[in-house]
Design a protein around this motif. Structure first.
Motif, mmCIF file in Angstrom:
data_model
loop_
_atom_site.group_PDB
_atom_site.id
_atom_site.type_symbol
_atom_site.label_atom_id
_atom_site.label_comp_id
_atom_site.label_asym_id
_atom_site.label_seq_id
_atom_site.Cartn_x
_atom_site.Cartn_y
_atom_site.Cartn_z
ATOM 1 N N ASN A 49 0.818 -1.206 0.000
ATOM 2 C CA ASN A 49 0.000 0.000 0.000
ATOM 3 C C ASN A 49 0.852 1.256 0.000
ATOM 4 N N ALA A 50 2.011 1.195 0.675
ATOM 5 C CA ALA A 50 2.900 2.356 0.699
ATOM 6 C C ALA A 50 3.468 2.643 -0.687
ATOM 7 N N VAL A 51 3.871 1.600 -1.404
ATOM 8 C CA VAL A 51 4.449 1.840 -2.726
ATOM 9 C C VAL A 51 3.375 2.258 -3.724
ATOM 10 N N LEU A 52 2.147 1.747 -3.566
ATOM 11 C CA LEU A 52 1.048 2.222 -4.401
ATOM 12 C C LEU A 52 0.785 3.702 -4.144
ATOM 13 N N ARG A 53 0.808 4.091 -2.872
ATOM 14 C CA ARG A 53 0.579 5.498 -2.532
ATOM 15 C C ARG A 53 1.680 6.371 -3.128
ATOM 16 N N ALA A 54 2.929 5.909 -3.042
ATOM 17 C CA ALA A 54 4.045 6.679 -3.587
ATOM 18 C C ALA A 54 3.959 6.791 -5.106
ATOM 19 N N ALA A 55 3.629 5.687 -5.770
ATOM 20 C CA ALA A 55 3.502 5.711 -7.225
ATOM 21 C C ALA A 55 2.347 6.603 -7.660
ATOM 22 N N ALA A 56 1.241 6.589 -6.897
ATOM 23 C CA ALA A 56 0.101 7.449 -7.220
ATOM 24 C C ALA A 56 0.476 8.918 -7.075
ATOM 25 N N ALA A 57 1.209 9.247 -6.012
ATOM 26 C CA ALA A 57 1.632 10.629 -5.817
ATOM 27 C C ALA A 57 2.548 11.076 -6.948
ATOM 28 N N ASP A 58 3.431 10.180 -7.385
ATOM 29 C CA ASP A 58 4.315 10.487 -8.507
ATOM 30 C C ASP A 58 3.503 10.719 -9.780
ATOM 31 N N ALA A 59 2.514 9.855 -10.012
ATOM 32 C CA ALA A 59 1.679 9.998 -11.201
ATOM 33 C C ALA A 59 0.877 11.289 -11.163
ATOM 34 N N GLN A 60 0.329 11.618 -9.992
ATOM 35 C CA GLN A 60 -0.485 12.819 -9.872
ATOM 36 C C GLN A 60 0.335 14.089 -10.057
#
Length: 234
Positions: free
Chosen positions: A95-106
């Motif tokens: 979940n942490a890496v998904l959150r980080a990847a989402a923040a990068d994408a956003q």
């Protein structure tokens, strides 16, 4: 993101797919398939998932999150980017890496929606993902899987909102409790993630994509043959 990353048009969605190391993938199929067969099946289902997502309306970019170099190579072959995930078992890490990847994408994707999508959706049709994205109205929405307990897709529309992923056991309930709205469309391919032999049988009945069908035919999975591949990608 790796060099394959680019900036998509404003308002277009960025799809994130997390895939674990191939050596740990689909352990619940171990009673029916050997390690090499499971590895090949995981990669085939990923190819079909990526192909369907790439064909969906409103999707501008795909990124596969994985620590596995073979998975990363397949992602690049399918035109997707790669976000490096450090290896590990912990669900909070996922979940942490998904959150980080989402923040990068956003921060770099034209401030469009972000979709966390399962990578084992061999029957996904492009129109299903398009319809789910169009149906999402709340800041965060989810598509519940065919078992009614898991999350096939988590969609965040608000570019300033946290994806706030709660993947793991009973994730559908946990996403609902965190405020995500449930999407109720008739999208059987989007909801059918594959973890067990029964799931794979259901995928055969629904009609898998070309890569999965070819792999199931190669390993001799019941119900699918070279002469009878019910493949629908529209």
């Amino acid at each position: 993101m790796d060099p394959a990353h680019h900036t998509p048009p404003a308002g277009q969605a960025h799809v994130l797919i997390a895939v674990k190391e191939l050596g740990r993938a689909k352990s619940r199929l171990a009673g029916r398939l050997g390690p090499q067969e499971r590895t090949a099946l995981v990669l085939a289902m990923l190819r079909d998932t990526l192909a369907a997502a790439a064909g969906a309306t409103g999707i501008a970019e795909l990124t596969v999150i994985t620590p596995d170099p073979v998975v990363a190579r397949v992602a690049r072959e399918c035109g997707a980017g790669h976000y490096t995930d450090p290896a590990g078992e912990d669900l909070d890490r996922l979940n942490a890496v998904l959150r980080a990847a989402a923040a990068d994408a956003q921060s770099s994707s034209g401030r469009g929606p972000v979709v966390a999508l399962q990578g084992d959706l061999p029957c996904l049709r492009p129109h299903e993902l398009s319809a789910a994205l169009a149906a999402a109205r709340a800041p965060r929405s989810l598509v519940v899987d065919h078992h009614g307990t898991g999350t096939a897709a988590l969609i965040v529309l608000d570019p300033d909102a946290d994806l706030d992923p709660r993947f793991g056991p009973d994730s559908a309930r946990r996403h609902r409790l965190s405020g995500a709205a449930v999407l109720t469309g008739d999208w059987p391919g989007l909801r059918l993630d594959v973890d067990t032999a029964a799931d794979l049988d259901a995928a055969v009945r629904l009609g898998p994509g070309a890569a999965t069908a070819a792999e199931l035919d190669r390993i001799g999975w019941p119900g699918i043959t070279g002469a009878d591949r019910r493949i629908h990608r529209s």
